[in-house]
Design a protein around this motif. Structure first.
Motif, PDB file in Angstrom:
ATOM      1  N   CYS A  90     -32.924  10.059  -9.657  1.00 53.90           N
ATOM      2  CA  CYS A  90     -32.265   9.777 -10.935  1.00 53.90           C
ATOM      3  C   CYS A  90     -31.630   8.377 -10.891  1.00 53.90           C
ATOM      4  CB  CYS A  90     -31.191  10.830 -11.209  1.00 53.90           C
ATOM      5  SG  CYS A  90     -29.987  10.997  -9.874  1.00 53.90           S
ATOM      6  N   PRO A  91     -31.374   7.781 -12.056  1.00 57.19           N
ATOM      7  CA  PRO A  91     -30.781   6.435 -12.084  1.00 57.19           C
ATOM      8  C   PRO A  91     -29.460   6.357 -11.300  1.00 57.19           C
ATOM      9  CG  PRO A  91     -31.597   7.004 -14.255  1.00 57.19           C
ATOM     10  CD  PRO A  91     -31.736   8.247 -13.416  1.00 57.19           C
ATOM     11  N   VAL A  92     -28.623   7.388 -11.453  1.00 55.14           N
ATOM     12  CA  VAL A  92     -27.358   7.385 -10.708  1.00 55.14           C
ATOM     13  C   VAL A  92     -27.629   7.410  -9.205  1.00 55.14           C
ATOM     14  CG1 VAL A  92     -25.289   8.742 -10.175  1.00 55.14           C
ATOM     15  CG2 VAL A  92     -26.006   8.455 -12.542  1.00 55.14           C
ATOM     16  N   CYS A  93     -28.631   8.212  -8.817  1.00 59.33           N
ATOM     17  CA  CYS A  93     -28.986   8.304  -7.394  1.00 59.33           C
ATOM     18  C   CYS A  93     -29.424   6.948  -6.848  1.00 59.33           C
ATOM     19  CB  CYS A  93     -30.144   9.289  -7.192  1.00 59.33           C
ATOM     20  SG  CYS A  93     -29.790  10.986  -7.670  1.00 59.33           S
ATOM     21  N   VAL A  94     -30.257   6.271  -7.626  1.00 64.67           N
ATOM     22  CA  VAL A  94     -30.814   4.996  -7.167  1.00 64.67           C
ATOM     23  C   VAL A  94     -29.707   3.963  -6.977  1.00 64.67           C
ATOM     24  CG1 VAL A  94     -32.302   3.062  -7.847  1.00 64.67           C
ATOM     25  CG2 VAL A  94     -33.101   5.416  -8.139  1.00 64.67           C
ATOM     26  N   SER A  95     -28.756   3.918  -7.925  1.00 65.91           N
ATOM     27  CA  SER A  95     -27.695   2.913  -7.793  1.00 65.91           C
ATOM     28  C   SER A  95     -26.773   3.248  -6.625  1.00 65.91           C
ATOM     29  CB  SER A  95     -26.906   2.778  -9.104  1.00 65.91           C
ATOM     30  OG  SER A  95     -25.991   3.829  -9.263  1.00 65.91           O
ATOM     31  N   LYS A 144     -23.748  20.441  -3.974  1.00 65.28           N
ATOM     32  CA  LYS A 144     -23.775  21.080  -5.294  1.00 65.28           C
ATOM     33  C   LYS A 144     -24.525  20.233  -6.309  1.00 65.28           C
ATOM     34  CE  LYS A 144     -20.773  24.279  -3.996  1.00 65.28           C
ATOM     35  NZ  LYS A 144     -21.326  25.571  -3.552  1.00 65.28           N
ATOM     36  N   SER A 145     -24.549  18.929  -6.085  1.00 67.29           N
ATOM     37  CA  SER A 145     -25.203  18.011  -7.009  1.00 67.29           C
ATOM     38  C   SER A 145     -25.677  16.798  -6.222  1.00 67.29           C
ATOM     39  CB  SER A 145     -24.226  17.581  -8.123  1.00 67.29           C
ATOM     40  OG  SER A 145     -23.125  16.891  -7.560  1.00 67.29           O
ATOM     41  N   VAL A 146     -26.568  16.055  -6.868  1.00 66.73           N
ATOM     42  CA  VAL A 146     -27.010  14.794  -6.265  1.00 66.73           C
ATOM     43  C   VAL A 146     -26.546  13.639  -7.140  1.00 66.73           C
ATOM     44  CG1 VAL A 146     -29.008  15.706  -5.049  1.00 66.73           C
ATOM     45  CG2 VAL A 146     -29.252  15.038  -7.449  1.00 66.73           C
ATOM     46  N   PRO A 147     -26.320  12.476  -6.564  1.00 63.34           N
ATOM     47  CA  PRO A 147     -26.490  12.162  -5.147  1.00 63.34           C
ATOM     48  C   PRO A 147     -25.354  12.695  -4.275  1.00 63.34           C
ATOM     49  CG  PRO A 147     -25.681  10.236  -6.318  1.00 63.34           C
ATOM     50  CD  PRO A 147     -25.949  11.288  -7.356  1.00 63.34           C
ATOM     51  N   ALA A 148     -25.696  13.031  -3.054  1.00 61.70           N
ATOM     52  CA  ALA A 148     -24.698  13.486  -2.086  1.00 61.70           C
ATOM     53  C   ALA A 148     -25.040  12.917  -0.720  1.00 61.70           C
ATOM     54  CB  ALA A 148     -24.661  15.001  -2.034  1.00 61.70           C
ATOM     55  N   ASP A 201     -21.606  13.517   9.511  1.00 60.54           N
ATOM     56  CA  ASP A 201     -20.841  14.249  10.515  1.00 60.54           C
ATOM     57  C   ASP A 201     -20.390  15.615   9.985  1.00 60.54           C
ATOM     58  OD1 ASP A 201     -21.060  12.021  12.257  1.00 60.54           O
ATOM     59  OD2 ASP A 201     -19.334  11.081  11.310  1.00 60.54           O
ATOM     60  N   GLY A 202     -21.284  16.269   9.265  1.00 61.22           N
ATOM     61  CA  GLY A 202     -20.990  17.619   8.788  1.00 61.22           C
ATOM     62  C   GLY A 202     -20.152  17.692   7.524  1.00 61.22           C
ATOM     63  N   GLN A 203     -19.653  16.557   7.054  1.00 61.67           N
ATOM     64  CA  GLN A 203     -18.872  16.547   5.813  1.00 61.67           C
ATOM     65  C   GLN A 203     -19.768  16.110   4.665  1.00 61.67           C
ATOM     66  OE1 GLN A 203     -15.208  14.172   7.061  1.00 61.67           O
ATOM     67  NE2 GLN A 203     -14.350  15.652   5.632  1.00 61.67           N
ATOM     68  N   THR A 204     -19.583  16.763   3.514  1.00 57.30           N
ATOM     69  CA  THR A 204     -20.427  16.467   2.363  1.00 57.30           C
ATOM     70  C   THR A 204     -19.634  15.732   1.286  1.00 57.30           C
ATOM     71  OG1 THR A 204     -21.799  18.388   2.803  1.00 57.30           O
ATOM     72  CG2 THR A 204     -21.864  17.509   0.568  1.00 57.30           C
ATOM     73  N   PHE A 205     -20.190  14.620   0.854  1.00 57.75           N
ATOM     74  CA  PHE A 205     -19.544  13.817  -0.180  1.00 57.75           C
ATOM     75  C   PHE A 205     -20.446  13.746  -1.403  1.00 57.75           C
ATOM     76  CE2 PHE A 205     -18.067  12.261   3.920  1.00 57.75           C
ATOM     77  CZ  PHE A 205     -16.695  12.400   3.764  1.00 57.75           C
ATOM     78  N   HIS A 206     -19.904  14.156  -2.546  1.00 55.55           N
ATOM     79  CA  HIS A 206     -20.618  14.012  -3.802  1.00 55.55           C
ATOM     80  C   HIS A 206     -20.170  12.707  -4.437  1.00 55.55           C
ATOM     81  CE1 HIS A 206     -20.659  18.396  -3.035  1.00 55.55           C
ATOM     82  NE2 HIS A 206     -21.858  18.315  -3.540  1.00 55.55           N
ATOM     83  N   ILE A 207     -21.119  11.844  -4.732  1.00 54.36           N
ATOM     84  CA  ILE A 207     -20.796  10.514  -5.231  1.00 54.36           C
ATOM     85  C   ILE A 207     -21.300  10.403  -6.663  1.00 54.36           C
ATOM     86  CG2 ILE A 207     -21.004   8.040  -4.786  1.00 54.36           C
ATOM     87  CD1 ILE A 207     -22.230   9.279  -1.952  1.00 54.36           C
ATOM     88  N   ASN A 208     -20.358  10.255  -7.589  1.00 53.19           N
ATOM     89  CA  ASN A 208     -20.719  10.281  -9.010  1.00 53.19           C
ATOM     90  C   ASN A 208     -21.541  11.544  -9.293  1.00 53.19           C
ATOM     91  OD1 ASN A 208     -19.295   7.931  -9.247  1.00 53.19           O
ATOM     92  ND2 ASN A 208     -21.080   6.597  -9.401  1.00 53.19           N
ATOM     93  N   PHE A 209     -22.261  11.572 -10.374  1.00 55.23           N
ATOM     94  CA  PHE A 209     -23.025  12.782 -10.698  1.00 55.23           C
ATOM     95  C   PHE A 209     -24.350  12.421 -11.341  1.00 55.23           C
ATOM     96  CE2 PHE A 209     -24.399  16.138 -13.543  1.00 55.23           C
ATOM     97  CZ  PHE A 209     -24.349  17.246 -12.716  1.00 55.23           C
ATOM     98  N   GLY A 210     -25.425  12.875 -10.725  1.00 51.87           N
ATOM     99  CA  GLY A 210     -26.742  12.624 -11.291  1.00 51.87           C
ATOM    100  C   GLY A 210     -27.338  13.895 -11.857  1.00 51.87           C
ATOM    101  N   ALA A 211     -27.413  14.938 -11.033  1.00 53.89           N
ATOM    102  CA  ALA A 211     -28.001  16.210 -11.452  1.00 53.89           C
ATOM    103  C   ALA A 211     -27.453  17.322 -10.574  1.00 53.89           C
ATOM    104  CB  ALA A 211     -29.524  16.158 -11.328  1.00 53.89           C
ATOM    105  N   ALA A 212     -27.355  18.509 -11.162  1.00 55.52           N
ATOM    106  CA  ALA A 212     -26.918  19.667 -10.381  1.00 55.52           C
ATOM    107  C   ALA A 212     -28.070  20.142  -9.501  1.00 55.52           C
ATOM    108  CB  ALA A 212     -26.473  20.785 -11.314  1.00 55.52           C
ATOM    109  N   LEU A 213     -27.729  20.654  -8.326  1.00 56.00           N
ATOM    110  CA  LEU A 213     -28.763  21.153  -7.426  1.00 56.00           C
ATOM    111  C   LEU A 213     -29.552  22.275  -8.098  1.00 56.00           C
ATOM    112  CD1 LEU A 213     -29.203  20.082  -4.544  1.00 56.00           C
ATOM    113  CD2 LEU A 213     -28.343  22.272  -3.705  1.00 56.00           C
ATOM    114  N   SER A 214     -28.868  23.070  -8.894  1.00 59.59           N
ATOM    115  CA  SER A 214     -29.544  24.194  -9.547  1.00 59.59           C
ATOM    116  C   SER A 214     -30.622  23.726 -10.526  1.00 59.59           C
ATOM    117  CB  SER A 214     -28.513  25.060 -10.278  1.00 59.59           C
ATOM    118  OG  SER A 214     -27.769  24.276 -11.184  1.00 59.59           O
ATOM    119  N   ASP A 215     -30.505  22.497 -11.000  1.00 59.96           N
ATOM    120  CA  ASP A 215     -31.522  21.966 -11.919  1.00 59.96           C
ATOM    121  C   ASP A 215     -32.776  21.487 -11.189  1.00 59.96           C
ATOM    122  OD1 ASP A 215     -29.999  22.449 -14.150  1.00 59.96           O
ATOM    123  OD2 ASP A 215     -29.054  20.476 -14.126  1.00 59.96           O
TER     124      ASP A 215
END
Lengths: 77, 77
Positions: free
Chosen positions: A11-16, A53-57, A61-75
């Protein structure tokens, strides 16, 4: 060297985020694997195990960071 | 050397993102200024100009990244 995984869906958000953010990580300390969940659905379960829960993520080191919001994983299923 | 600004409010989410994420940036390319908006409300207007909606957030090369969610900017006013 630590391994980081960047989960995205093209997604565009992912790419940036990939270009700006993942590219800014210290290459002497982090090896980043880029996983396109839209093209490789076999990695969805792994992403869920990391709490994505969503991408991009970015998982570091085992910690998950969601950065902005592109799409939900469920989508992406 | 690029300048990045990390806006936070001392929240637990902010602290973990700062430790893991900001600490992973390439120090040879990024100089990171850490701004605690709870302690320095005079920087709130600047954060808003960058499009910061919540903390923690990282501004790099004019792009704003919201990383996970600690608190809304409106709650810091």
């Amino acid at each position: 060297m630590s391994k980081a995984i960047f989960f995205h869906a093209g997604c565009p958000v992912c790419v940036s985020v990939e270009a700006q953010f993942v590219g800014a990580l210290d290459p002497s300390r982090y090896q980043v694997e880029v996983v396109h969940l839209g093209q490789d659905a076999s990695r969805l379960a792994e992403a869920e195990r990391y709490g994505v829960k969503s991408v991009p993520a970015l998982v570091m080191d085992g910690q998950t960071f969601h950065i902005n919001f592109g799409a939900a994983l469920s989508d992406l299923k």
